[in-house]
Design a protein around this motif. Structure first.
Motif, mmCIF file in Angstrom:
data_model
loop_
_atom_site.group_PDB
_atom_site.id
_atom_site.type_symbol
_atom_site.label_atom_id
_atom_site.label_comp_id
_atom_site.label_asym_id
_atom_site.label_seq_id
_atom_site.Cartn_x
_atom_site.Cartn_y
_atom_site.Cartn_z
ATOM 1 N N GLN A 12 -33.347 15.550 75.970
ATOM 2 C CA GLN A 12 -33.140 14.870 74.933
ATOM 3 C C GLN A 12 -34.482 14.600 74.184
ATOM 4 O O GLN A 12 -34.771 14.669 72.799
ATOM 5 C CB GLN A 12 -32.601 13.586 75.327
ATOM 6 N N GLU A 13 -35.764 14.195 74.834
ATOM 7 C CA GLU A 13 -37.020 14.114 74.184
ATOM 8 C C GLU A 13 -37.444 15.678 73.462
ATOM 9 O O GLU A 13 -37.880 15.695 72.441
ATOM 10 C CB GLU A 13 -37.958 13.838 75.130
ATOM 11 N N MET A 14 -37.135 16.583 74.084
ATOM 12 C CA MET A 14 -37.571 17.881 73.593
ATOM 13 C C MET A 14 -37.017 18.356 72.442
ATOM 14 O O MET A 14 -37.152 19.154 71.559
ATOM 15 C CB MET A 14 -37.294 18.827 74.630
ATOM 16 N N LYS A 15 -35.586 17.854 72.227
ATOM 17 C CA LYS A 15 -34.865 17.854 70.956
ATOM 18 C C LYS A 15 -35.479 17.158 69.790
ATOM 19 O O LYS A 15 -35.236 17.737 68.712
ATOM 20 C CB LYS A 15 -33.521 17.612 71.154
ATOM 21 N N GLN A 16 -36.359 16.213 70.069
ATOM 22 C CA GLN A 16 -36.854 15.327 68.986
ATOM 23 C C GLN A 16 -38.320 15.706 68.544
ATOM 24 O O GLN A 16 -38.805 15.469 67.630
ATOM 25 C CB GLN A 16 -36.910 13.780 69.714
ATOM 26 N N VAL A 17 -38.734 16.879 69.270
ATOM 27 C CA VAL A 17 -40.225 17.408 69.089
ATOM 28 C C VAL A 17 -40.142 18.196 67.589
ATOM 29 O O VAL A 17 -39.207 19.135 67.643
ATOM 30 C CB VAL A 17 -40.672 18.197 70.338
ATOM 31 N N SER A 18 -41.225 18.086 66.988
ATOM 32 C CA SER A 18 -41.565 18.686 66.016
ATOM 33 C C SER A 18 -42.491 19.700 66.310
ATOM 34 O O SER A 18 -43.485 19.278 66.369
ATOM 35 C CB SER A 18 -41.935 17.505 64.640
ATOM 36 N N TRP A 19 -42.038 20.959 66.447
ATOM 37 C CA TRP A 19 -42.965 22.128 66.501
ATOM 38 C C TRP A 19 -43.702 22.393 65.261
ATOM 39 O O TRP A 19 -43.065 22.695 64.320
ATOM 40 C CB TRP A 19 -42.079 23.172 67.399
ATOM 41 N N PRO A 20 -45.063 22.947 65.519
ATOM 42 C CA PRO A 20 -45.507 23.473 64.306
ATOM 43 C C PRO A 20 -45.188 24.801 63.953
ATOM 44 O O PRO A 20 -44.806 25.618 64.810
ATOM 45 C CB PRO A 20 -47.058 23.545 64.889
ATOM 46 N N GLY A 21 -45.143 25.127 62.613
ATOM 47 C CA GLY A 21 -44.737 26.622 62.364
ATOM 48 C C GLY A 21 -45.910 27.531 62.560
ATOM 49 O O GLY A 21 -46.925 27.271 62.991
ATOM 50 N N PRO A 22 -45.623 28.735 62.364
ATOM 51 C CA PRO A 22 -46.664 29.951 62.541
ATOM 52 C C PRO A 22 -47.607 29.692 61.774
ATOM 53 O O PRO A 22 -49.010 29.838 62.191
ATOM 54 C CB PRO A 22 -45.907 31.323 62.050
ATOM 55 N N LYS A 23 -47.734 29.220 60.535
ATOM 56 C CA LYS A 23 -48.965 28.984 59.957
ATOM 57 C C LYS A 23 -49.948 28.009 60.235
ATOM 58 O O LYS A 23 -51.179 28.048 60.442
ATOM 59 C CB LYS A 23 -48.643 28.585 58.302
ATOM 60 N N GLN A 24 -49.204 26.727 60.661
ATOM 61 C CA GLN A 24 -49.953 25.881 61.190
ATOM 62 C C GLN A 24 -50.645 26.086 62.765
ATOM 63 O O GLN A 24 -51.763 25.709 62.855
ATOM 64 C CB GLN A 24 -49.197 24.424 61.493
ATOM 65 N N THR A 25 -49.908 26.845 63.363
ATOM 66 C CA THR A 25 -50.398 27.397 64.695
ATOM 67 C C THR A 25 -51.480 28.257 64.568
ATOM 68 O O THR A 25 -52.626 28.316 65.099
ATOM 69 C CB THR A 25 -49.185 28.222 65.524
ATOM 70 N N ARG A 26 -51.620 29.478 63.519
ATOM 71 C CA ARG A 26 -52.768 30.251 63.395
ATOM 72 C C ARG A 26 -54.072 29.345 62.827
ATOM 73 O O ARG A 26 -54.971 29.654 63.149
ATOM 74 C CB ARG A 26 -52.292 31.227 62.114
ATOM 75 N N HIS A 27 -53.586 28.285 62.137
ATOM 76 C CA HIS A 27 -54.672 27.395 61.541
ATOM 77 C C HIS A 27 -55.249 26.578 62.990
ATOM 78 O O HIS A 27 -56.529 26.693 62.855
ATOM 79 C CB HIS A 27 -54.304 26.386 60.411
ATOM 80 N N ASP A 28 -54.334 25.963 63.524
ATOM 81 C CA ASP A 28 -54.942 25.303 64.512
ATOM 82 C C ASP A 28 -55.709 26.117 65.651
ATOM 83 O O ASP A 28 -56.824 25.797 65.998
ATOM 84 C CB ASP A 28 -53.844 24.524 65.474
ATOM 85 N N THR A 29 -55.277 27.501 65.811
ATOM 86 C CA THR A 29 -55.920 28.363 66.717
ATOM 87 C C THR A 29 -57.296 28.852 66.323
ATOM 88 O O THR A 29 -58.071 28.842 66.944
ATOM 89 C CB THR A 29 -54.949 29.626 66.887
ATOM 90 N N GLY A 30 -57.305 29.142 64.760
ATOM 91 C CA GLY A 30 -58.566 29.499 64.062
ATOM 92 C C GLY A 30 -59.590 28.416 64.268
ATOM 93 O O GLY A 30 -60.617 28.646 64.438
ATOM 94 N N THR A 31 -59.107 27.060 64.159
ATOM 95 C CA THR A 31 -60.292 25.991 64.351
ATOM 96 C C THR A 31 -60.649 25.870 65.523
ATOM 97 O O THR A 31 -61.809 25.710 65.793
ATOM 98 C CB THR A 31 -59.290 24.670 63.799
ATOM 99 N N VAL A 32 -59.698 25.953 66.692
ATOM 100 C CA VAL A 32 -60.073 25.750 67.975
ATOM 101 C C VAL A 32 -61.368 27.076 68.069
ATOM 102 O O VAL A 32 -62.291 26.647 68.934
ATOM 103 C CB VAL A 32 -58.832 25.899 69.114
ATOM 104 N N VAL A 33 -60.925 28.243 67.693
ATOM 105 C CA VAL A 33 -61.570 29.328 68.165
ATOM 106 C C VAL A 33 -63.103 29.313 67.617
ATOM 107 O O VAL A 33 -64.416 29.496 67.925
ATOM 108 C CB VAL A 33 -61.101 30.572 67.729
ATOM 109 N N GLY A 34 -62.930 28.714 66.260
ATOM 110 C CA GLY A 34 -64.377 28.553 65.602
ATOM 111 C C GLY A 34 -65.163 27.403 66.284
ATOM 112 O O GLY A 34 -66.362 27.683 66.415
#
Length: 58
Positions: A12-34
């Motif tokens: 039930q909790e997993m159904k309420q999770v708001s997962w990031p989209g591909p664009k946000q995931t790429r941005h976050d990954t780039g931030t972490v790598v940088g």
């Protein structure tokens, strides 16, 4: 029975999770790598300075 209720609640909790989209995931990954690269450079410079200082003292 408690384990079954736990997994049901997890589902039930997993159904309420708001997962990031591909664009946000790429941005976050780039931030972490940088930031990781910046920290690696920073620590390499600090290490070099400390080694230089120790050689200077010896």
């Amino acid at each position: 029975m408690r384990l079954f209720r736990f997994f049901k609640a997890v589902g039930q909790e997993m159904k309420q999770v708001s997962w990031p989209g591909p664009k946000q995931t790429r941005h976050d990954t780039g931030t972490v790598v940088g930031i990781s690269i910046l920290f690696a450079i920073f620590f390499a410079v600090v290490d070099w300075v400390v080694q230089f200082g120790l050689k200077f003292l010896a």
